[in-house]
Design a protein around this motif. Sequence first.
Motif, short mmCIF file in Angstrom:
data_model
loop_
_atom_site.label_atom_id
_atom_site.label_comp_id
_atom_site.label_asym_id
_atom_site.label_seq_id
_atom_site.Cartn_x
_atom_site.Cartn_y
_atom_site.Cartn_z
N MET A 24 8.06 5.75 2.53
CA MET A 24 7.08 5.93 1.46
C MET A 24 7.69 5.39 0.17
O MET A 24 8.81 5.76 -0.19
CB MET A 24 6.73 7.41 1.30
N ALA A 25 6.96 4.55 -0.53
CA ALA A 25 7.48 3.91 -1.74
C ALA A 25 7.84 4.92 -2.81
O ALA A 25 8.78 4.71 -3.58
CB ALA A 25 6.47 2.90 -2.28
N THR A 26 7.14 6.05 -2.87
CA THR A 26 7.43 7.05 -3.89
C THR A 26 8.76 7.75 -3.64
O THR A 26 9.32 8.35 -4.55
CB THR A 26 6.31 8.10 -3.95
N ARG A 42 0.80 -1.22 0.00
CA ARG A 42 0.00 0.00 0.00
C ARG A 42 0.83 1.28 0.00
O ARG A 42 0.59 2.21 0.76
CB ARG A 42 -0.95 -0.01 1.19
N GLY A 43 1.87 1.29 -0.83
CA GLY A 43 2.68 2.50 -0.97
C GLY A 43 3.72 2.69 0.11
O GLY A 43 4.31 3.76 0.23
N VAL A 44 3.97 1.66 0.92
CA VAL A 44 4.96 1.74 1.99
C VAL A 44 5.95 0.59 1.85
O VAL A 44 5.55 -0.57 1.72
CB VAL A 44 4.29 1.68 3.38
N VAL A 45 7.24 0.92 1.89
CA VAL A 45 8.29 -0.10 1.89
C VAL A 45 8.64 -0.34 3.35
O VAL A 45 8.95 0.59 4.09
CB VAL A 45 9.53 0.37 1.11
N GLU A 46 8.59 -1.61 3.77
CA GLU A 46 8.85 -1.96 5.16
C GLU A 46 9.99 -2.97 5.22
O GLU A 46 9.94 -4.00 4.56
CB GLU A 46 7.59 -2.56 5.77
N VAL A 47 11.03 -2.66 6.00
CA VAL A 47 12.18 -3.54 6.16
C VAL A 47 12.25 -3.88 7.65
O VAL A 47 12.34 -2.99 8.49
CB VAL A 47 13.48 -2.86 5.70
N SER A 48 12.20 -5.19 7.97
CA SER A 48 12.14 -5.61 9.37
C SER A 48 13.23 -6.61 9.70
O SER A 48 13.58 -7.47 8.88
CB SER A 48 10.79 -6.28 9.66
#
Length: 84
Positions: free
Chosen positions: A57-59, A36-42
């Motif tokens: 934010m992916a953009t 949903r437009g968010v890059v998440e690194v965990s």
Amino acid sequence: MKGDRVEIVVDAGDTTRTYQVVASRAGRRVETSVRRGVVEVSEVTRSGSVVRTARFMATRVLALVEHPVPRTDGEVPLREDPGT
């Protein structure tokens, strides 16, 4: 595995910023997801518990580079030809 890391390059307006998420202890790994437009690194433990998370934010993400640690259990990486 310990040493796995992901490098994220983000557009910060007039400049770029680089962030790193590293698997800091044995048995931990770094997982990346885009939702949903968010890059998440965990950073995740063996049992699947999230230790820490970085969200962007992916953009604004210019590059996402994964640096896996070479495995020693005989596993062949995908980029190598198993016949050689």
